[in-house]
Design a protein around this motif. Sequence first.
Motif, PDB file in Angstrom:
ATOM      1  N   GLY A 245      71.266  21.427  78.744  1.00  0.00           N
ATOM      2  CA  GLY A 245      71.690  21.225  77.368  1.00  0.00           C
ATOM      3  C   GLY A 245      71.146  22.333  76.479  1.00  0.00           C
ATOM      4  O   GLY A 245      70.358  23.185  76.910  1.00  0.00           O
ATOM      5  N   TRP A 246      71.567  22.320  75.236  1.00  0.00           N
ATOM      6  CA  TRP A 246      71.161  23.357  74.287  1.00  0.00           C
ATOM      7  C   TRP A 246      69.722  23.153  73.839  1.00  0.00           C
ATOM      8  O   TRP A 246      69.291  22.033  73.547  1.00  0.00           O
ATOM      9  CB  TRP A 246      72.062  23.336  73.058  1.00  0.00           C
ATOM     10  N   VAL A 247      68.994  24.253  73.773  1.00  0.00           N
ATOM     11  CA  VAL A 247      67.679  24.296  73.133  1.00  0.00           C
ATOM     12  C   VAL A 247      67.819  25.129  71.868  1.00  0.00           C
ATOM     13  O   VAL A 247      68.263  26.282  71.926  1.00  0.00           O
ATOM     14  CB  VAL A 247      66.617  24.927  74.057  1.00  0.00           C
ATOM     15  N   LEU A 248      67.484  24.550  70.727  1.00  0.00           N
ATOM     16  CA  LEU A 248      67.575  25.257  69.448  1.00  0.00           C
ATOM     17  C   LEU A 248      66.183  25.606  68.938  1.00  0.00           C
ATOM     18  O   LEU A 248      65.261  24.792  69.016  1.00  0.00           O
ATOM     19  CB  LEU A 248      68.288  24.395  68.395  1.00  0.00           C
ATOM     20  N   TYR A 249      66.068  26.804  68.398  1.00  0.00           N
ATOM     21  CA  TYR A 249      64.817  27.272  67.788  1.00  0.00           C
ATOM     22  C   TYR A 249      65.141  27.699  66.365  1.00  0.00           C
ATOM     23  O   TYR A 249      65.938  28.601  66.142  1.00  0.00           O
ATOM     24  CB  TYR A 249      64.263  28.445  68.592  1.00  0.00           C
ATOM     25  N   SER A 250      64.524  27.029  65.389  1.00  0.00           N
ATOM     26  CA  SER A 250      64.905  27.228  63.986  1.00  0.00           C
ATOM     27  C   SER A 250      64.362  28.513  63.385  1.00  0.00           C
ATOM     28  O   SER A 250      64.888  28.980  62.368  1.00  0.00           O
ATOM     29  CB  SER A 250      64.419  26.047  63.144  1.00  0.00           C
ATOM     30  N   GLY A 251      63.307  29.114  63.994  1.00  0.00           N
ATOM     31  CA  GLY A 251      62.607  30.169  63.265  1.00  0.00           C
ATOM     32  C   GLY A 251      62.065  29.581  61.969  1.00  0.00           C
ATOM     33  O   GLY A 251      61.686  28.409  61.917  1.00  0.00           O
ATOM     34  N   ASP A 252      62.019  30.360  60.899  1.00  0.00           N
ATOM     35  CA  ASP A 252      61.643  29.863  59.570  1.00  0.00           C
ATOM     36  C   ASP A 252      62.906  29.740  58.738  1.00  0.00           C
ATOM     37  O   ASP A 252      63.731  30.675  58.702  1.00  0.00           O
ATOM     38  CB  ASP A 252      60.667  30.820  58.883  1.00  0.00           C
ATOM     39  N   GLU A 269      76.777  23.087  62.475  1.00  0.00           N
ATOM     40  CA  GLU A 269      77.294  23.518  63.776  1.00  0.00           C
ATOM     41  C   GLU A 269      76.379  23.075  64.912  1.00  0.00           C
ATOM     42  O   GLU A 269      76.860  22.707  66.001  1.00  0.00           O
ATOM     43  CB  GLU A 269      77.486  25.031  63.788  1.00  0.00           C
ATOM     44  N   ALA A 270      75.076  23.087  64.677  1.00  0.00           N
ATOM     45  CA  ALA A 270      74.140  22.646  65.711  1.00  0.00           C
ATOM     46  C   ALA A 270      74.335  21.165  66.031  1.00  0.00           C
ATOM     47  O   ALA A 270      74.146  20.738  67.172  1.00  0.00           O
ATOM     48  CB  ALA A 270      72.707  22.904  65.267  1.00  0.00           C
ATOM     49  N   GLY A 271      74.732  20.389  65.028  1.00  0.00           N
ATOM     50  CA  GLY A 271      74.939  18.960  65.228  1.00  0.00           C
ATOM     51  C   GLY A 271      76.108  18.631  66.126  1.00  0.00           C
ATOM     52  O   GLY A 271      76.235  17.483  66.593  1.00  0.00           O
ATOM     53  N   THR A 272      76.978  19.603  66.404  1.00  0.00           N
ATOM     54  CA  THR A 272      78.134  19.362  67.266  1.00  0.00           C
ATOM     55  C   THR A 272      77.852  19.703  68.729  1.00  0.00           C
ATOM     56  O   THR A 272      78.714  19.490  69.589  1.00  0.00           O
ATOM     57  CB  THR A 272      79.339  20.197  66.791  1.00  0.00           C
ATOM     58  N   ILE A 493      66.886  17.547  60.712  1.00  0.00           N
ATOM     59  CA  ILE A 493      66.651  16.900  62.009  1.00  0.00           C
ATOM     60  C   ILE A 493      67.661  15.789  62.251  1.00  0.00           C
ATOM     61  O   ILE A 493      68.233  15.666  63.353  1.00  0.00           O
ATOM     62  CB  ILE A 493      65.214  16.359  62.079  1.00  0.00           C
ATOM     63  N   GLU A 494      67.910  14.959  61.236  1.00  0.00           N
ATOM     64  CA  GLU A 494      68.847  13.846  61.416  1.00  0.00           C
ATOM     65  C   GLU A 494      70.264  14.351  61.638  1.00  0.00           C
ATOM     66  O   GLU A 494      71.023  13.771  62.428  1.00  0.00           O
ATOM     67  CB  GLU A 494      68.800  12.922  60.193  1.00  0.00           C
ATOM     68  N   THR A 495      70.637  15.435  60.965  1.00  0.00           N
ATOM     69  CA  THR A 495      71.990  15.986  61.140  1.00  0.00           C
ATOM     70  C   THR A 495      72.165  16.567  62.533  1.00  0.00           C
ATOM     71  O   THR A 495      73.185  16.345  63.192  1.00  0.00           O
ATOM     72  CB  THR A 495      72.266  17.058  60.078  1.00  0.00           C
TER      73      THR A 495
END
Length: 536
Positions: A245-252, A269-272, A493-495
Amino acid sequence: MSVKLSFFTGGGVDGIGGNKILLESHGTALFLDFGKSFGEENKYFDEFLKPRSLNGLGDLLAFDLIPPLPGIYREDLVIPTQNWWEKVFSHPAFRDLTIQGVLLSHAHLDHSGYISLLSPDIPVYTSLPSALISKAIQDCGISDFLSEIVYSKRKEILEDGLICSDKNYSNPSQQRPYHVFTHQLLPESVRYFWNQAPGKRPLSPVSLIPILEEKVTIGNLPVRFWSVDHSIPGAGAFGINTPEGWVLYSGDLRMSGKQAKDTQRFTQEAGTLQLLLLIIEGTRASLNTNRGTKHFTEQDVADRISQIIKKAKGLVIADFGPRNLERLISVLKATEEVNRQLVITTRDAYLLEVLSQCGEVDLPNPLSYPHIRVYSEKRVRTSEWESTLLERCRTQYLTAEEVTFHPDDFVFCFSYYDFSELIDINPSGGVYIYSATEAFNEEMQLDAVKLKNWIDHFNFQLFGNPFAQENTDSYDPLHVGGHAQPDELLNIIETIHPRYLLPVHTECFEFFEKHFGTRKDIQLIRPKAGESVVLP
């Protein structure tokens, strides 16, 4: 198959800054940033006691300031007779490793600063503005082994086992490969800047490699880049599409700047996606948040600065964080409204010039913009990059004498470290706008006291307070930070709604425990230095 994440001392774990997170999946290893932890380094070093260049990696390894991974570092920073790797062999994170790249979220040094130590053939993946900012910082800065983020001078090991720089200036510096996310082909002026040496030593150039569609495959992993809003141009978040699955890294990131729509787009877009894990920064996470407290935005700051400058008499100084170009543009617009000229340093002019030409950021070229002047400090010897710049901007060049006679004509972008120039300008009163972060540690408190002494000495009227905390009665909306507020973090986070949530870059993990500690749909992970997490 699985996703393995490894964490290191001062690597964004239980503290702010220094992010360096190792992700391994599907036969590919990537670092998410490789930053300098100012907090950890300042436990042992300061302005006058620095890690010794003559000892290469040794001083940093001795205090566990960099990951004990022999395969990732520059060979010319290792002294064979020192046996450093044998000394750290028992470290729980020790192993020989090959990595396929660094995903650099933005050009702040707490995310990029230790890239200078990595093997020069390890590629960096980042935005075009972040690459250009990194080179401009290095071109204009002090040359040492901890500042060689874009190119490095080869080091030599002397007979006594110490390291020194190659003194033969005909031997070129080695440039690191940078792959840059951009929306267009690279302009010729940008290519020239990238491969241009700032001094006498030539560069062995490695051309910028453009990535035009926000997507690239590194090793066996597809990687996606999103622009996000932060206090420096070019900030971004990354998505790594692993088999699990996707791993997301927000940075700042933040929601209060003029590019807030970028953060919103990333969130939506990340929420999809089929999301496994969200690694999110929590700089402003706090349990002391007052509901209903107004969140100021960059536009609020711009309006307040404009209000002050319109009423100002005498010289105006605006003090804000380095490379906060959004704030600089706000000051420029306020300056134009009252027919003053904005005065910037040669370092700022050098950076602004190349960013204005890259097509990614809406910035004026300081060498042709009528409301911008360039101030050069007194120097016995001028660096080659600065001499060349001043030659190109003769019509914008400004002297202390001109300012002394016409102080009402100018607004200076100066900080505490430029104050010695005030002795030559010798202003008699004026306005000082403090538009930077408030002091949050003892060292910054001492600097704030000295700053106030200078302001008082020259009889400036101070707006903003270097000692004030936000959301207190004394807080004047002259600064907003580069990070999301607590309620904004929760909304992001919730989105996105990941299966696993891993906060980094925070001093308040308790905030995340309060909101997600007992959740079944979003499982909270607390990273620890020296340990690894394997998912799923």
